[in-house]
Each structure stands twice: as structure tokens, then as C-alpha cells.
Design an enzyme around this catalytic site. Structure first.
Site, PDB file in Angstrom:
ATOM      1  N   ALA A  54      41.585 -30.212 -14.906  1.00 46.26           N
ATOM      2  CA  ALA A  54      41.775 -30.883 -13.620  1.00 46.26           C
ATOM      3  C   ALA A  54      40.555 -31.674 -13.133  1.00 46.26           C
ATOM      4  O   ALA A  54      40.651 -32.878 -12.883  1.00 46.26           O
ATOM      5  CB  ALA A  54      42.218 -29.844 -12.580  1.00 46.26           C
ATOM      6  N   ASP A 241      44.886 -26.192 -11.282  1.00 46.29           N
ATOM      7  CA  ASP A 241      45.184 -27.619 -11.337  1.00 46.29           C
ATOM      8  C   ASP A 241      45.627 -28.148  -9.989  1.00 46.29           C
ATOM      9  O   ASP A 241      45.470 -29.325  -9.702  1.00 46.29           O
ATOM     10  CB  ASP A 241      46.246 -27.882 -12.403  1.00 46.29           C
ATOM     11  CG  ASP A 241      45.678 -27.614 -13.781  1.00 46.29           C
ATOM     12  OD1 ASP A 241      45.678 -26.442 -14.205  1.00 46.29           O
ATOM     13  OD2 ASP A 241      45.189 -28.581 -14.415  1.00 46.29           O
TER      14      ASP A 241
HETATM   15  C1  LIG Z   1      38.786 -26.452 -14.662  1.00 48.26           C
HETATM   16  S1  LIG Z   1      40.443 -26.272 -14.394  1.00 48.26           S
HETATM   17  C2  LIG Z   1      41.134 -26.748 -15.921  1.00 48.26           C
HETATM   18  C3  LIG Z   1      42.615 -26.477 -15.928  1.00 48.26           C
HETATM   19  O1  LIG Z   1      43.278 -27.539 -16.610  1.00 48.26           O
HETATM   20  C4  LIG Z   1      43.929 -26.987 -17.734  1.00 48.26           C
HETATM   21  O2  LIG Z   1      45.112 -27.646 -18.056  1.00 48.26           O
HETATM   22  P1  LIG Z   1      45.093 -28.765 -19.210  1.00 48.26           P
HETATM   23  O3  LIG Z   1      44.259 -28.227 -20.330  1.00 48.26           O
HETATM   24  O4  LIG Z   1      46.558 -28.949 -19.567  1.00 48.26           O
HETATM   25  O5  LIG Z   1      44.501 -30.007 -18.569  1.00 48.26           O
HETATM   26  C5  LIG Z   1      44.218 -25.557 -17.329  1.00 48.26           C
HETATM   27  O6  LIG Z   1      45.294 -25.475 -16.428  1.00 48.26           O
HETATM   28  C6  LIG Z   1      42.905 -25.203 -16.683  1.00 48.26           C
HETATM   29  O7  LIG Z   1      42.957 -24.074 -15.880  1.00 48.26           O
END
Ligand SMILES: CSC[C@H]1O[C@H](OP(=O)(O)O)[C@H](O)[C@@H]1O
Length: 351
Positions: A54, A241
Site C-alpha cells: 500500500a 491496505d
Molecule cells: C505495508 S502494507 C503492504 C500490504 O500490501 C500487500 O498487498 P499486495 O502485496 O497485494 O500489494 C499486503 O496486503 C500488505 O499487508
């Protein structure tokens, strides 16, 4: 206090007016950079998860918005503030769940509308994107300290997905707390689940912690309940997120399961996120848009078909879920810590 070394990796770097993104689809086997020089290439990199996480998505979008303003000025100087909107819309549509993306675009658009219509916006827009980036680095440090202070010495912790330097501008959110608490000698053991289907845990979190010299034990996602029942874990620490105004938390799929298991086994549940992840326009988590991605992510692992999945088999692949606020013990932000989050305590963060 042991020096925390997380300079070994950066999800994004600004070099010679180019946004350099470490291609996280190829980690940990290959360290390949994707260079972006316009809004469209940044939007594609976000949609394809070259860059993910995020806060990192928000930072990338800020640079993408600066590119959009620069190119609108170059090509349509007389109406650049209108022309840049096409680039911002492409960025906005790149991924739906992480509110940091919309937050960054709103901040960049607000600045653009205050700039003189007859002057090149690039210097100020780029400076604002750098500010978004630098503020996230500072926020990571503050959250690391605040979250670590809540962890008693000798704790075992479990984390989900990747919330480190690959998901942010700096130390990380949940992983920033883990890095800080480890350096303070508060953590005795770190567990990370693999986080199917994209394997952010086994491919990214394990890589980051190994680079820091922090021992970590990986587990399959389904093992979390048994691990918590064993008594080896005192905290589950995750990122977010999008957090709704009442404290409901959207995060990587599997977070909700971990929260249910934590409550069942007396394990405390910590969410770590900057305020750019909080959406006060949403009363609760029911309205949070949950991204679904292609079936091939479930049916394959690292691009290889998962044997013995028969031909013709489908998949259900929402990549986030929503954890109700009542299952969250504490939300750590850069401006404050909320214990037992609800609408009233969340609102106090912004007073
Ligand atoms: C630092 S929060 C990162 C957050 O984003 C990830 O999702 P994605 O890898 O699909 O962008 C995941 O939800 C993490 O907790």
C-alpha cells in the site's frame, strides 16, 4: 540498540528523473529494475505488481502524477491542468484496494490545481512526490518505535504477507515494528507465513529478514492456527491496505483468518499502517473494494502450474479480506496508537 540495517533493499528509487522500481515479481531469484518515465508506465507497473504494498503504491503514484503534469505541460501547456487528468485516471484504476493510491493522487492533484496555469509545474510536482516518499520513510521509523514499545521482551511474533522495505518507502510498517523490536531485544522468534498465492511472505519477507540477519521461520498459511495454539506466538503483526473509519481493516487475504485464530488463542493482534492508509470517508469495511486477480495466480506457483491441478479447474482469488475492528487489539500509526479501535478512537487520530 542494534543499528537497524534495511538499506539493503529499496522498492523504489528516483535516479536521473526516472522512477526505478525493483521488479518484485522476480524476487528473490533476480534483482531486476523497471524504469518508468511517464504516468502510463507507472500505472502498468502497479497493476502488474512490479511494485506492490500500500504505501509503496502510493509513493509510485505520486511520482506518476508528477510525470502526468510534466507531460501535460509539454504537450498541452495551455490546458495542462485538465490534460494531466488522463494520466491520474490511469493511475487511479491500476489497483482498487490500497487507499494510499487515491490519497497520493488526491494530494498531487490538489497541488496541481494551486499552481499557476502558465508555468511549468514539474519542479513543484516532483518536489511533492519526493515529500510523499520522505514522509513515508519518517512514518515508518515512528511506527517502528511505537509498535516495538508494545512488545514485551521474549515475545514470539507472526507476520503475514510483506510489509517491509519492499512495501513502503523505508523500514516497513509491520516489518518495521518487527525490525525495531528485534533490534531492541524484545523478540525471541519471528514466524512468517508464505502468503499464497503470490508468496509475499516466502519470497519477500523472508528475503528482507535474511538480508537483515534476523532469523525467521516460514510456515504454510494453514499452519497459523496450530502455531498460535502451541503458545509460541504472543503477537500477530500485519500491515493494511485500507482502514475504514470504524477501524475495520482490509489487508492481504488470510489476515481475517489469522485474526480469528489469534482471538481464539489469546494472541494479540497489531495492525501497523500510516494515516495515508486510513479512509475516513468509509464508515466501515463493508464498502472497501476488494481486488480479485486472475485464476492463474492460484493454479500456478511462480509461473509453474501447481500439479496435479486438472485442466478446466477454476479458482476464487480475492487478494484481500476485511478484519472487523473488534478482532484488532491495536492499530499503530505515525501519529498515534489506537487501542481497541472504533469510530470514536479512530477519529481522535485526526484531531
Ligand atoms: C505495508 S502494507 C503492504 C500490504 O500490501 C500487500 O498487498 P499486495 O502485496 O497485494 O500489494 C499486503 O496486503 C500488505 O499487508
Amino acid at each position: 540498540m542494534v543499528a537497524i540495517s534495511h538499506d539493503t533493499v529499496r522498492a523504489l528509487e528516483w535516479v536521473d528523473d526516472t522512477l526505478r522500481l525493483l521488479d518484485q515479481r522476480l524476487l528473490p531469484g533476480q534483482e531486476v529494475y523497471v524504469d518508468c518515465n511517464d504516468a502510463s508506465s507507472v500505472a502498468t507497473a502497479i497493476a502488474d505488481m512490479v511494485v506492490r504494498g500500500a504505501p509503496a503504491i502510493g509513493i509510485a503514484a505520486a511520482y506518476g502524477a508528477a510525470f502526468a503534469a510534466r507531460d501535460a505541460w509539454r504537450n498541452h501547456a495551455e490546458s495542462w491542468q485538465k490534460q494531466m487528468m488522463q494520466g491520474l485516471e490511469e493511475l487511479r484504476c491500476s489497483r482498487p484496494t490500497a487507499v494510499n493510491l487515491a490519497w497520493a493522487l488526491q494530494r498531487m492533484h490538489k497541488l496541481a490545481m494551486t499552481l499557476p496555469a502558465a508555468a511549468d509545474p514539474w519542479p513543484q510536482m516532483l518536489a511533492e512526490a519526493h515529500a510523499v516518499h520522505e514522509e513515508d520513510v519518517a512514518a515508518n521509523r515512528r511506527m517502528g518505535r511505537s509498535g516495538a514499545a508494545l512488545i514485551h521482551s521474549g515475545s514470539g511474533v507472526l507476520t503475514h504477507c510483506n510489509t517491509g522495505s519492499l512495501a513502503t518507502g523505508g523500514l516497513g510498517t509491520a516489518l518495521g515494528v518487527i525490525r525495531t523490536a528485534w533490534a531492541d531485544g524484545r523478540i525471541s522468534r519471528v514466524f512468517a507465513d508464505e502468503t499464497r498465492p503470490w508468496l509475499q511472505g516466502s519470497r519477500l519477507t523472508a528475503w528482507e529478514l535474511a538480508a537483515d540477519g534476523i532469523p525467521v521461520d516460514l510456515l504454510v498459511d494453514g499452519a497459523g492456527a496450530a502455531l498460535m495454539r502451541s503458545g509460541a506466538v504472543d503477537w500477530v503483526i500485519v500491515g493494511a491496505d485500507r482502514i475504514a473509519a470504524n477501524g475495520d481493516v482490509a489487508n492481504k487475504i488470510g489476515t481475517y483468518s489469522a485474526a480469528l485464530c489469534a482471538r481464539q488463542h489469546g494472541v494479540r493482534f497489531m495492525v501497523v499502517a500510516p494515516t495515508s492508509t486510513i479512509d475516513m470517508q468509509l464508515a466501515d469495511g463493508e464498502q472497501i473494494p476488494i481486488e480479485s486477480r486472475g485464476a492463474e495466480e492460484v493454479l500456478a506457483a511462480g509461473g509453474q502450474r501447481v500439479a496435479p491441478v486438472a485442466e478446466g479447474v477454476g479458482a476464487w482469488n480475492p487478494v484481500f479480506d476485511v478484519t472487523p475492528a473488534e478482532l484488532v487489539d491495536v492499530i499503530v500509526t505515525e501519529v498515534g496508537v489506537v487501542h481497541g479501535p472504533d469510530a470514536e478512537s479512530m477519529a481522535r487520530l485526526f484531531e
